[in-house]
Write an enzyme that holds these catalytic residues in place. Structure first.
Site, mmCIF file in Angstrom:
data_model
loop_
_atom_site.group_PDB
_atom_site.id
_atom_site.type_symbol
_atom_site.label_atom_id
_atom_site.label_comp_id
_atom_site.label_asym_id
_atom_site.label_seq_id
_atom_site.Cartn_x
_atom_site.Cartn_y
_atom_site.Cartn_z
ATOM 1 N N ASP A 236 -0.426 5.004 1.119
ATOM 2 C CA ASP A 236 -0.620 6.010 2.019
ATOM 3 C C ASP A 236 -0.302 5.238 3.567
ATOM 4 O O ASP A 236 -1.069 4.403 3.770
ATOM 5 C CB ASP A 236 -1.982 6.393 2.077
ATOM 6 C CG ASP A 236 -2.192 7.332 0.771
ATOM 7 O OD1 ASP A 236 -1.277 7.342 -0.120
ATOM 8 O OD2 ASP A 236 -3.237 7.996 0.559
ATOM 9 N N LYS B 146 -7.494 -3.948 -4.939
ATOM 10 C CA LYS B 146 -6.122 -4.247 -4.360
ATOM 11 C C LYS B 146 -5.629 -5.860 -4.518
ATOM 12 O O LYS B 146 -4.589 -6.163 -5.058
ATOM 13 C CB LYS B 146 -5.597 -3.657 -3.084
ATOM 14 C CG LYS B 146 -5.621 -2.327 -3.007
ATOM 15 C CD LYS B 146 -5.266 -1.661 -1.627
ATOM 16 C CE LYS B 146 -5.231 -0.176 -1.397
ATOM 17 N NZ LYS B 146 -5.041 0.159 -0.042
ATOM 18 N N ASP C 189 0.899 -1.141 -0.002
ATOM 19 C CA ASP C 189 -0.005 0.130 -0.044
ATOM 20 C C ASP C 189 0.902 1.261 0.105
ATOM 21 O O ASP C 189 2.152 1.328 0.381
ATOM 22 C CB ASP C 189 -1.050 0.012 1.220
ATOM 23 C CG ASP C 189 -1.635 1.085 1.315
ATOM 24 O OD1 ASP C 189 -2.247 1.665 0.502
ATOM 25 O OD2 ASP C 189 -1.648 1.556 2.482
#
EC number: 3.1.3.3
Length: 399
Positions: free
Chosen positions: A189, A320, A187
């Site tokens: 952020d 994702k 990921d």
């Protein structure tokens, strides 16, 4: 000589311990060579300048054991070291089925937590065959080689216990696959970077409070990710596209991010990112860090202004996981050889789909669902979970 050939052979365990210095290992085996013994096993450990050297050898022929003992003790005393020699039969007993690597990260690693982890391993029916240190800073990382229990029940037991013990624990099955080529997907952020990109854009649009309110509604379950994404991006409508360069400059990498990626790339791993953020930032990160894959949502820009909309496929929780599978297929890496790293609930599908899912400084619900958790602020600590030592990382940096 095979294990079956040594099972009934009389052997001597020769242990030397004392202050380390060059030539000890060569000196011991030069001494033993005079007795024509075969070497069955060797273990050597050096801790704070003190060496423990163990050699398992066959007993000498012709009743020369007494002479061998006297000679080894005399040699050790000449170096102001101690020797211990034990008679026995054969080698170590065969290791139990089910073999795993248990990596423990502590900041610090206390005697109490180490005892608790060891007790948990024993409680599952596992046996600790070997322990060695992977790193001494910025965290202490040690690895236990464990046999006698299957990986999944061991992982479940230690994952449950680690949060209460106050250490991070990763359990992976042993085997050649651990050194095979892998794909690592993370990921962005609050994982690869310290920021939330939507908040950086919102600061330039003067709508930070409104974006935070939408985010809070999503966290309360009032909005799903796609709804909250559209609601927050709509607040950016009219913002000049030049803000993209400003946001890129404001992005701060998580400590250890460059080291993690640089080391993985040197080892031949492929590395990618998936983000609920925006390609305007992830594409820049891909170029700067030499990433192999990157996918995120795309802010629509028309006539030099943000329209308040996103274009293309939405990268959400399910997206994702889908992208992890796509990257693995493109990299020709089995899904079982993938590592996923994330911090939020929208990373959970990806973490569970990967061969090893790592919750990085994540919320409790994510830590509980992932294979393992890292709760120190250094992203390169993930390298220790892969069996890579701090010395190997530093040596690669000097190459």
């Amino acid at each position: 000589m095979s294990a079956s050939q040594t099972s009934d052979v009389p052997t001597l365990l020769v242990k030397i311990f004392g202050k380390d210095r060059p030539g000890i290992t060569a000196g011991l085996f030069d001494t033993l060579a005079a007795y024509s013994v075969d070497v069955v096993d060797i273990e050597q450990v050096v801790t704070r300048g003190r060496i423990v050297l163990c050699a398992l050898v066959t007993k000498p022929a012709g009743g020369a054991e007494g002479d061998l003992r006297a000679t080894v003790h005399s040699w050790a005393e000449s170096l102001r070291m101690q020797a211990e020699i034990l008679s026995g039969t054969g080698d170590n007993r065969p290791r139990g089925s089910g073999r795993s690597h248990v990596t423990v990260l502590g900041h610090p690693l206390t005697a109490e937590s180490t005892a608790a982890i060891a007790a948990k391993i024993t409680g599952t029916g596992g046996n600790i065959d070997r322990i060695f240190r992977l790193a001494k800073y910025p965290v202490t990382a040690v690895e236990f080689a464990v046999s006698g229990v299957e990986t999944e029940p061991l992982r479940t037991e230690l994952a449950t216990a680690s949060a209460h013990i106050g250490v991070d624990v990763a359990v992976v099955s042993a085997g050649l696959h651990r050194r095979a080529q892998r794909l690592v997907v993370m990921d962005v952020d609050s994982t690869l970077i310290q920021d939330e990109v939507i908040e950086l854009f919102a600061a330039h649009a003067g709508c930070e409070a409104e974006v935070a309110e939408v985010t809070e509604r999503a966290m309360r379950g009032e909005l799903d990710f796609e709804q909250s994404l559209h609601a927050r991006v709509a607040l950016l409508a009219g913002l000049d596209a030049s803000v993209v360069d400003k946001v890129r400059a404001e992005v701060q990498l998580t400590p250890g991010a460059r080291t993690l990626i640089r080391t993985l790339k040197r080892l031949g791993y492929q590395v990618g990112v998936v983000s609920g953020g925006f390609t305007q930032v992830t594409d820049d990160l891909r170029e700067r860090l030499g990433l192999d894959f990157a996918s995120a949502n795309t802010l629509e820009i028309v006539d030099g202004k943000l329209t308040g909309k996103v274009t293309g496929e939405i990268v959400d929780r399910a997206g994702k996981a889908r992208l992890l599978r796509r990257f693995a297929a493109e990299a020709d890496v089995p899904l079982s050889q993938t590592v996923a790293i994330g911090d939020g609930a929208n990373d959970l599908d990806m973490l569970n789909a990967a061969g090893l899912g790592v919750a990085f400084n994540a919320k409790p619900v994510v830590r509980e669902a992932a294979h393992t958790a890292v709760n120190v602020p250094f992203l390169d600590a993930v390298l220790y979970l892969l069996g890579i030592t701090r010395e190997e990382i530093e040596a690669a940096d000097l190459a």
